[in-house]
Design a protein around this motif. Sequence first.
Motif, PDB file in Angstrom:
ATOM      1  N   GLY A  44       0.818  -1.194   0.000  1.00 27.44           N
ATOM      2  CA  GLY A  44       0.000   0.000   0.000  1.00 27.44           C
ATOM      3  C   GLY A  44       0.853   1.246   0.000  1.00 27.44           C
ATOM      4  O   GLY A  44       2.000   1.224   0.423  1.00 27.44           O
ATOM      5  N   SER A  45       0.292   2.332  -0.513  1.00 28.67           N
ATOM      6  CA  SER A  45       1.016   3.599  -0.517  1.00 28.67           C
ATOM      7  C   SER A  45       0.037   4.756  -0.507  1.00 28.67           C
ATOM      8  O   SER A  45      -1.124   4.616  -0.856  1.00 28.67           O
ATOM      9  N   SER A  46       0.520   5.907  -0.091  1.00 33.05           N
ATOM     10  CA  SER A  46      -0.246   7.138  -0.100  1.00 33.05           C
ATOM     11  C   SER A  46       0.694   8.250  -0.515  1.00 33.05           C
ATOM     12  O   SER A  46       1.803   8.345   0.010  1.00 33.05           O
ATOM     13  N   GLU A  47       0.269   9.072  -1.466  1.00 31.79           N
ATOM     14  CA  GLU A  47       1.172  10.096  -1.981  1.00 31.79           C
ATOM     15  C   GLU A  47       0.403  11.272  -2.571  1.00 31.79           C
ATOM     16  O   GLU A  47      -0.744  11.130  -2.968  1.00 31.79           O
ATOM     17  N   PRO A  48       1.041  12.440  -2.607  1.00 31.16           N
ATOM     18  CA  PRO A  48       0.422  13.586  -3.267  1.00 31.16           C
ATOM     19  C   PRO A  48       0.528  13.448  -4.791  1.00 31.16           C
ATOM     20  O   PRO A  48       1.468  12.837  -5.298  1.00 31.16           O
ATOM     21  N   VAL A  49      -0.465  13.980  -5.498  1.00 32.50           N
ATOM     22  CA  VAL A  49      -0.459  13.959  -6.965  1.00 32.50           C
ATOM     23  C   VAL A  49      -0.963  15.299  -7.495  1.00 32.50           C
ATOM     24  O   VAL A  49      -1.608  16.059  -6.778  1.00 32.50           O
ATOM     25  N   ILE A  50      -0.674  15.577  -8.740  1.00 32.11           N
ATOM     26  CA  ILE A  50      -1.214  16.743  -9.427  1.00 32.11           C
ATOM     27  C   ILE A  50      -2.169  16.231 -10.508  1.00 32.11           C
ATOM     28  O   ILE A  50      -1.753  15.534 -11.428  1.00 32.11           O
ATOM     29  N   GLY A  65      -5.845  20.042 -10.042  1.00 33.85           N
ATOM     30  CA  GLY A  65      -4.751  20.532  -9.207  1.00 33.85           C
ATOM     31  C   GLY A  65      -4.275  19.506  -8.197  1.00 33.85           C
ATOM     32  O   GLY A  65      -4.218  18.323  -8.469  1.00 33.85           O
ATOM     33  N   PHE A  66      -3.943  19.976  -7.002  1.00 34.26           N
ATOM     34  CA  PHE A  66      -3.341  19.156  -5.955  1.00 34.26           C
ATOM     35  C   PHE A  66      -4.339  18.178  -5.363  1.00 34.26           C
ATOM     36  O   PHE A  66      -5.468  18.532  -5.049  1.00 34.26           O
ATOM     37  N   ALA A  67      -3.917  16.919  -5.208  1.00 31.18           N
ATOM     38  CA  ALA A  67      -4.769  15.877  -4.624  1.00 31.18           C
ATOM     39  C   ALA A  67      -3.872  14.826  -3.968  1.00 31.18           C
ATOM     40  O   ALA A  67      -2.650  14.932  -3.991  1.00 31.18           O
TER      41      ALA A  67
END
Length: 55
Positions: free
Chosen positions: A2-8, A19-21
């Motif tokens: 599993g992973s969690s990360e910011p994306v555009i 935008g940012f998510a």
Amino acid sequence: MGSSEPVIADNETERLAKGFAFSNVIAVEICFKVQKFDFDIAPKICHVFNLGFLV
């Protein structure tokens, strides 16, 4: 896995602003061998959200 990360996000949808998510991914990998061939199957679920930010 599993992973969690910011994306555009460059596409705006009905539920997600452009935008940012953030993105959460959960995956399971299954590996097996048949004679001389190796196979990997990795189904995954991805959830993208922006915490209510309007960008």
